[in-house]
Design a protein around this motif. Structure first.
Motif, PDB file in Angstrom:
ATOM      1  N   ASN A 103       0.863  -1.177   0.000  1.00  0.00           N
ATOM      2  CA  ASN A 103       0.000   0.000   0.000  1.00  0.00           C
ATOM      3  C   ASN A 103       0.901   1.229   0.000  1.00  0.00           C
ATOM      4  O   ASN A 103       1.573   1.516   0.996  1.00  0.00           O
ATOM      5  N   TYR A 265     -11.908   0.614 -10.874  1.00  0.00           N
ATOM      6  CA  TYR A 265     -10.580   1.187 -10.695  1.00  0.00           C
ATOM      7  C   TYR A 265      -9.730   1.032 -11.960  1.00  0.00           C
ATOM      8  O   TYR A 265      -9.934   0.107 -12.749  1.00  0.00           O
ATOM      9  N   GLN A 287      -8.718   3.635  -3.606  1.00  0.00           N
ATOM     10  CA  GLN A 287      -8.726   4.730  -2.633  1.00  0.00           C
ATOM     11  C   GLN A 287      -7.292   5.080  -2.262  1.00  0.00           C
ATOM     12  O   GLN A 287      -6.955   6.239  -2.044  1.00  0.00           O
ATOM     13  N   ASN A 288      -6.455   4.067  -2.165  1.00  0.00           N
ATOM     14  CA  ASN A 288      -5.012   4.225  -2.116  1.00  0.00           C
ATOM     15  C   ASN A 288      -4.442   3.556  -3.363  1.00  0.00           C
ATOM     16  O   ASN A 288      -5.192   3.052  -4.195  1.00  0.00           O
ATOM     17  N   ASP A 315     -10.396  -4.912  -1.404  1.00  0.00           N
ATOM     18  CA  ASP A 315     -11.526  -4.689  -0.505  1.00  0.00           C
ATOM     19  C   ASP A 315     -11.075  -4.714   0.956  1.00  0.00           C
ATOM     20  O   ASP A 315     -11.481  -3.869   1.760  1.00  0.00           O
ATOM     21  N   GLU A 318      -9.163  -1.527   1.825  1.00  0.00           N
ATOM     22  CA  GLU A 318      -9.949  -0.293   1.875  1.00  0.00           C
ATOM     23  C   GLU A 318     -11.025  -0.302   2.952  1.00  0.00           C
ATOM     24  O   GLU A 318     -11.511   0.759   3.345  1.00  0.00           O
ATOM     25  N   THR A 319     -11.416  -1.466   3.437  1.00  0.00           N
ATOM     26  CA  THR A 319     -12.418  -1.534   4.492  1.00  0.00           C
ATOM     27  C   THR A 319     -11.833  -1.974   5.827  1.00  0.00           C
ATOM     28  O   THR A 319     -12.422  -1.730   6.877  1.00  0.00           O
TER      29      THR A 319
END
Length: 345
Positions: A103, A265, A287-288, A315, A318-319
């Protein structure tokens, strides 16, 4: 006039002169005193202003330190747990599965079996393309220059190089780079490799990674997950140099592999498939920003598994939550061999 009167006038005149001198002296003293007071006030004001400026500077530094802390690289335990679950459900192990995740913004990572070498198939096409873009940026080549298409360059597979050109013709570098990435054209790759020389090209490809390279790397098309992680890091960090390449990677593979379950994405990636080895690795702009590589050996429905892993990893990242892992069907021993090899000599 009497002598006494003249003397009195002289005395009176002298007194007047002395009085004027005294007044002038007093005036000068007052000016000096007032000037000293004003100078002291100005000096004190400047010192106060400087002190305030220093205080504000220190506060700004402290504030900046608070607002922008240094992020340390850490293992993403959520991703680690997710991958462990996926491996259990799909009978994956160190003999058939290789993985990396990073990430960019949060500096969280997880690697599995990253130092084991495997047949790289068409994943090599990205660093080879990077090498050519480097030579163009450094003025050694231009995209409009042409390379000769020799008979031993031909290799079956996707792409249009062998359709658009005949053996003995010269082909623009720009065309070969596009075909090798967008359509995973093996013939285009072979022309690019043979123009530099296979061993020399492989030697130059080591500049994109700090990992220890095995001797087999220089003579065969093998690599490991650590190498491809470094390649992606280099590509991402120097995106301005490789903007065209990244755009080609975004439109490659027709929405399969890592891209299959992430239509929301942008995914810049490159797959490879040969003799039971099926891989994909790339940059996922969610999101990143995530660097993900999934490399498999002799796994049935490998392309579907890669798609599922990509979706679940993003997923989870991001969550922060683990979803129930769906077991990929492994009812047969068939493997995806739709793509032929890429120069394993």
């Amino acid at each position: 006039m009497s002598k006494k009167g003249k003397h009195s006038e002289k005395k009176e005149s002298k007194l007047k002169v002395n009085y004027k001198i005294l007044r002038i002296g007093l005036f000068i003293c007052m000016v000096i005193v007032i000037g000293t007071i004003i100078y002291s006030h100005i000096t004190r004001s400047k010192e106060e202003v400087n002190e305030q400026a220093e205080d504000q500077k220190e506060e700004s530094v402290e504030t900046a330190s608070v607002e922008e802390p240094v992020i340390q690289e850490t293992v993403d335990t959520n991703i680690e747990n997710l991958i462990n679950e996926i491996m259990t459900e799909n009978n994956l192990n160190e003999n058939n599965f290789f993985f990396f995740y990073y990430n960019i913004e949060e500096k969280k990572y997880y690697f599995y079996n990253e130092n084991t070498y495997f047949t790289a198939a068409s994943t090599i096409k990205v660093p080879v393309a990077m090498l050519y873009y480097d030579k163009v940026n450094e003025g050694e080549l231009s995209l409009s220059e042409t390379l000769l298409y020799n008979s031993d360059d031909y290799e079956a597979g996707d792409g249009t190089t062998a359709v658009d050109y005949s053996i003995g013709e010269s082909i623009p570098i720009s065309y070969l780079l596009e075909q090798s990435i967008v359509n995973s054209d093996n013939t285009a790759l072979n022309i690019l490799l043979h123009s530099i020389g296979y061993k020399k090209c492989k030697e130059e490809l080591t500049k994109y990674s700090d990992v220890e390279i095995t001797e087999e790397f220089y003579s065969s098309n093998v690599a490991n997950a650590s190498y491809y992680y470094d390649v992606l890091q280099y590509l991402y960090q120097n995106a301005d140099k490789y903007s065209e390449l990244i755009e080609y990677m975004k439109i490659s593979s027709g929405g399969e592999y890592l891209k299959a379950n992430l239509p929301q994405y942008e995914v810049a990636h490159k797959y490879g498939s040969y003799d039971g080895y099926v891989h994909d690795y790339g940059i996922i702009y969610g999101q990143n920003t995530y660097l993900i590589g999934v490399f498999t050996k002799d796994i049935a429905n490998a392309s579907d598994l890669i798609a599922d892993i990509g979706e679940q990893v993003v997923d989870c990242a991001e969550t922060g939550e683990l979803e129930e892992v769906n077991e990929t069907e492994n009812t047969t021993n068939s493997v995806d061999t739709t793509e032929t090899n890429t120069v394993d000599t």
